[in-house]
Design an enzyme around this catalytic site. Structure first.
Site, mmCIF file in Angstrom:
data_model
loop_
_atom_site.group_PDB
_atom_site.id
_atom_site.type_symbol
_atom_site.label_atom_id
_atom_site.label_comp_id
_atom_site.label_asym_id
_atom_site.label_seq_id
_atom_site.Cartn_x
_atom_site.Cartn_y
_atom_site.Cartn_z
ATOM 1 N N TYR A 1 6.027 -51.090 -3.464
ATOM 2 C CA TYR A 1 4.770 -50.901 -2.737
ATOM 3 C C TYR A 1 3.910 -52.153 -2.819
ATOM 4 O O TYR A 1 3.153 -52.474 -1.935
ATOM 5 C CB TYR A 1 3.965 -49.737 -3.336
ATOM 6 C CG TYR A 1 4.541 -48.388 -3.022
ATOM 7 C CD1 TYR A 1 4.650 -47.941 -1.707
ATOM 8 C CD2 TYR A 1 4.980 -47.554 -4.035
ATOM 9 C CE1 TYR A 1 5.182 -46.693 -1.422
ATOM 10 C CE2 TYR A 1 5.508 -46.306 -3.757
ATOM 11 C CZ TYR A 1 5.604 -45.883 -2.454
ATOM 12 O OH TYR A 1 6.131 -44.662 -2.177
ATOM 13 N N HIS B 1 24.805 -53.560 -2.289
ATOM 14 C CA HIS B 1 23.817 -53.723 -1.209
ATOM 15 C C HIS B 1 24.332 -54.695 -0.145
ATOM 16 O O HIS B 1 24.046 -55.892 -0.197
ATOM 17 C CB HIS B 1 22.493 -54.252 -1.780
ATOM 18 C CG HIS B 1 21.752 -53.224 -2.575
ATOM 19 N ND1 HIS B 1 20.919 -52.302 -1.994
ATOM 20 C CD2 HIS B 1 21.743 -52.965 -3.894
ATOM 21 C CE1 HIS B 1 20.421 -51.509 -2.923
ATOM 22 N NE2 HIS B 1 20.898 -51.885 -4.096
ATOM 23 N N ILE C 1 9.039 -67.072 6.641
ATOM 24 C CA ILE C 1 9.820 -67.215 7.877
ATOM 25 C C ILE C 1 9.640 -68.613 8.441
ATOM 26 O O ILE C 1 10.595 -69.215 8.951
ATOM 27 C CB ILE C 1 9.439 -66.107 8.878
ATOM 28 C CG1 ILE C 1 9.998 -64.784 8.357
ATOM 29 C CG2 ILE C 1 9.970 -66.409 10.288
ATOM 30 C CD1 ILE C 1 9.604 -63.568 9.118
ATOM 31 N N GLY D 1 17.402 -46.669 -3.906
ATOM 32 C CA GLY D 1 16.150 -46.092 -4.388
ATOM 33 C C GLY D 1 16.219 -45.807 -5.869
ATOM 34 O O GLY D 1 17.266 -45.934 -6.499
ATOM 35 N N MET E 1 24.713 -43.748 -1.888
ATOM 36 C CA MET E 1 26.091 -43.365 -2.234
ATOM 37 C C MET E 1 26.066 -42.337 -3.367
ATOM 38 O O MET E 1 26.795 -41.347 -3.351
ATOM 39 C CB MET E 1 26.881 -44.586 -2.684
ATOM 40 C CG MET E 1 28.226 -44.230 -3.322
ATOM 41 S SD MET E 1 28.918 -45.658 -4.161
ATOM 42 C CE MET E 1 30.439 -45.047 -4.801
ATOM 43 N N CYS F 1 23.992 -47.702 -2.345
ATOM 44 C CA CYS F 1 23.595 -47.631 -3.747
ATOM 45 C C CYS F 1 23.142 -46.210 -4.098
ATOM 46 O O CYS F 1 23.969 -45.318 -4.219
ATOM 47 C CB CYS F 1 22.539 -48.697 -4.046
ATOM 48 S SG CYS F 1 22.505 -49.153 -5.790
ATOM 49 N N PHE F 2 21.837 -45.983 -4.208
ATOM 50 C CA PHE F 2 21.340 -44.632 -4.479
ATOM 51 C C PHE F 2 21.867 -43.666 -3.411
ATOM 52 O O PHE F 2 22.179 -42.517 -3.714
ATOM 53 C CB PHE F 2 19.808 -44.665 -4.441
ATOM 54 C CG PHE F 2 19.143 -43.551 -5.190
ATOM 55 C CD1 PHE F 2 19.396 -43.346 -6.529
ATOM 56 C CD2 PHE F 2 18.241 -42.714 -4.548
ATOM 57 C CE1 PHE F 2 18.768 -42.323 -7.223
ATOM 58 C CE2 PHE F 2 17.604 -41.691 -5.231
ATOM 59 C CZ PHE F 2 17.869 -41.495 -6.570
ATOM 60 N N VAL G 1 5.763 -64.327 18.222
ATOM 61 C CA VAL G 1 6.926 -64.133 19.105
ATOM 62 C C VAL G 1 7.472 -62.715 18.937
ATOM 63 O O VAL G 1 7.147 -62.035 17.960
ATOM 64 C CB VAL G 1 8.056 -65.166 18.830
ATOM 65 C CG1 VAL G 1 7.761 -66.491 19.488
ATOM 66 C CG2 VAL G 1 8.282 -65.368 17.339
ATOM 67 N N GLU H 1 23.365 -55.145 2.779
ATOM 68 C CA GLU H 1 22.293 -55.709 3.622
ATOM 69 C C GLU H 1 21.863 -57.095 3.149
ATOM 70 O O GLU H 1 21.329 -57.884 3.932
ATOM 71 C CB GLU H 1 21.088 -54.758 3.685
ATOM 72 C CG GLU H 1 20.265 -54.612 2.397
ATOM 73 C CD GLU H 1 20.800 -53.545 1.440
ATOM 74 O OE1 GLU H 1 22.010 -53.232 1.503
ATOM 75 O OE2 GLU H 1 20.008 -53.055 0.609
ATOM 76 N N ARG I 1 21.445 -49.305 -12.233
ATOM 77 C CA ARG I 1 21.718 -48.993 -13.630
ATOM 78 C C ARG I 1 22.804 -47.938 -13.759
ATOM 79 O O ARG I 1 23.537 -47.898 -14.718
ATOM 80 C CB ARG I 1 20.462 -48.403 -14.273
ATOM 81 C CG ARG I 1 19.727 -49.358 -15.108
ATOM 82 C CD ARG I 1 18.493 -48.763 -15.750
ATOM 83 N NE ARG I 1 17.526 -49.832 -15.740
ATOM 84 C CZ ARG I 1 16.517 -49.917 -14.920
ATOM 85 N NH1 ARG I 1 16.272 -48.947 -14.075
ATOM 86 N NH2 ARG I 1 15.725 -50.964 -14.946
ATOM 87 N N SER J 1 0.047 -63.421 4.297
ATOM 88 C CA SER J 1 0.860 -62.717 5.306
ATOM 89 C C SER J 1 0.936 -63.440 6.646
ATOM 90 O O SER J 1 1.033 -62.816 7.693
ATOM 91 C CB SER J 1 0.353 -61.288 5.569
ATOM 92 O OG SER J 1 0.322 -60.572 4.384
#
Ligand code: GLN
Length: 543
Positions: free
Chosen positions: A54, A515, A19, A353, A383, A380-381, A240, A517, A470, A14
């Site tokens: 998760y 998606h 990045i 989701g 919508m 997605c979910f 930063v 994003e 799906r 981590s």
């Protein structure tokens, strides 16, 4: 000739290796070089598609339909270079390839071993499709010293030897922690981590040292001395305020200069970093703020919505406002009188989701957005939940639901068992495997003339966006849904799959099956996030 830059990580996980790799890609681009970024993940899953958000955060989907590590999202956001299936390989994928070859008899009776067969397959994955690219940046997942990453380290050691210093270099990312009781930055963990790398035959050329305060010259010299690198090659990687300041910060510390020097390339010209200055400038001097409620499921692990959170930041950059996010676990809204929590937010977003838990709360949030005229974006979910809300509350289909939650009388969202992909028809069995059985990757959608979505996309008639799902909105309910005022404003070219819904008469209510994003960038905010945050700005003036 392609130059390979291998990025490994040490001390702890981590540290932001993804990045760091993405930022180096951006810096090399700013110097005029072409780049390609790639991630090798040591875990045994064939891809992260079946891993819980998760555990592993978001699954990032590429245009060509690969389910990949979320670091590929950072690569795209920092460089704009679309990632492909070839840009993420896992131990699971490499072993499957080698075992398939063994079963075919390709190894002609040889004993199949980690070295050379697995390491050869890793090397192939590294160099595949890199012709014509000036810099290939290869990030090795995990931390040096993990048992799982050994074959990858061995493969890059071999490649380093084969390509020589003119063709390959090694960057190692470490942590230089500050110990408050001693009042000192400690270099020992970095020394140990480099020793660990040396034990597998890799001498790093540059050390990128994460720390929460500047590393003084004396400590830098000490690290250089013990780790066998030049003092200029010890780069301090300071924390930063925004990840988009990382390219500027690494440039100020000389990372790109050290990489060019290693390869004997000219360092005289300054890179063009104006794009990054503009982004960081807009983020540090917003002209206002909007509050957006994100009503989802994995709200306690924000890595699972990585691209979404970034795309919302991009929408803020486009509108010069700060976007404050209120992550709400949708189950909250399953208790009585809780939707009041949404009073005063300027936009409501229901993200992607899976599974039934919390869906009633998502539907309640959609209803609030629709009835109270709050800008709404369902992804997605999200919508699918919007369609169920409208079906139940406006179309009189009280038992409308999705077959994802079991059989139901009015499956307004249901399993699609076949669809066209290019000239081929994909077929899915209802009870088949879960891994790799979704509609994945880029698909086109046609936008309805005069719709809000068409103006969001600047008047385009056709778009291409990435999918990962799906279930589909059931076209057989189109008439019943449209009779309520809802509009299916985007549809697959064959007219079978509703891709976009909107609610004319509402200030800004859009649901998309894909998606958006995944394709947003800080220097090219996605139109849907630009539009959604723009609508939230208008809402903020109203409330
Ligand atoms: N669970 C839904 C489906 O599979 C939505 C998936 C998603 O939001 N990515 O269709």
């Amino acid at each position: 000739m392609t130059r390979f830059v291998f990025v490994t990580g040490g001390v702890v996980s981590s540290l932001g290796k993804g990045i760091a790799t993405a930022a180096l890609g951006a810096l090399l681009q700013a110097r005029g070089y072409s780049v390609r970024l790639r991630k090798l993940d040591p875990y045994l899953n064939v891809d992260p598609g079946t891993m819980s958000p998760y555990q592993h955060g978001e699954v990032y989907v590429t245009d060509d339909g690969a389910e990949t590590d979320l670091d590929l999202g950072h690569y795209e956001r920092f460089t704009g270079v679309p990632a492909t299936r070839a840009d993420n390989a896992t131990t699971g994928r490499i072993y499957s390839e080698v075992i398939a070859r063994e079963r075919r008899g390709d190894y002609l009776g040889a004993t199949v071993q980690v070295i050379p067969h697995i390491t050869d397959a890793i090397k192939e994955a590294i160099v595949r499709d890199t012709q014509g690219i000036e810099f290939a940046l290869i990030e090795i997942g995990g931390t040096v010293g993990d048992i799982e990453s050994l074959p990858f380290l061995e493969a890059i050691r071999q490649l380093g030897n084969e390509l020589g210093p003119a063709g390959a270099m090694f960057i190692h990312l470490t942590l230089v922690p500050y110990i408050p009781s001693a009042g000192e930055l400690k270099t020992k963990p970095t020394q140990h981590s480099v020793k660990e790398l040396l034990s597998v035959g890799i001498q790093p050329h540059v050390l990128l040292c994460r720390s929460n305060r500047p590393i003084p010259a004396a400590e830098r010299r000490k690290i250089a001395l013990f780790c066998n690198v030049g003092p200029d090659a010890v780069i301090s990687a300071l924390d930063v305020d925004t990840i988009y300041a990382v390219p500027l910060s690494y440039h100020a510390e000389g990372l790109d200069r050290e990489v060019l020097r290693h390869f004997g390339l000219a360092t005289g010209h300054a890179p063009d970093l104006s794009r990054w200055r503009r982004i960081v400038g807009a983020m540090r001097a917003p002209e206002g703020a909007v509050r957006i409620a994100v009503v989802g499921k994995y709200t306690n692990l924000l890595d699972s919505y990585k691209s979404l959170a970034e795309a919302l930041v991009h929408g803020g950059i486009a509108n010069r406002v700060n976007v404050e996010l209120d992550w709400v676990d949708s189950q909250v809204f399953e208790q009585p009188d809780t939707v009041a929590r949404l009073e005063g937010v300027h936009g409501i977003l229901v993200p992607g989701g899976f599974g039934e838990r919390g869906t009633e709360g998502k539907i309640a949030a959609v209803q609030f957005a629709r009835e109270r005229q709050v800008p709404f974006l369902g992804i997605c979910f999200g919508m699918q939940m919007a369609v169920i809300e409208v079906a139940r509350n406006l179309a009189g289909l009280a038992d409308a639901s999705s077959t994802e939650f079991g059989p139901c009388a009015n499956p307004v969202v249901g399993l699609l068992t076949e669809w066209a992909h290019g000239n081929e028809v994909e077929r899915r069995a209802a009870g088949g495997n879960l891994g790799g059985t979704m509609r994945l990757g880029a698909y086109p959608a046609l936008l309805a003339d005069g719709s809000l979505i068409q103006s969001v996309y600047g008047g385009k008639q056709q778009i291409s966006e990435r999918h990962r799902h799906r279930y589909e909105v059931n076209i057989h309910y189109r008439d019943a849904l449209e009779a309520t005022g809802l509009r299916v404003s985007g549809i697959s070219p064959d007219g079978v799959l509703p891709e976009i819904i909107e609610y004319p008469g509402h200030p800004w209510f859009i649901g998309v099956q894909y998606h958006p994003e995944l394709k947003s960038k800080p220097f090219a905010p996605h139109p849907l996030f630009r539009g959604f945050i723009g609508a939230a700005v208008a809402q903020a003036r109203l409330v």
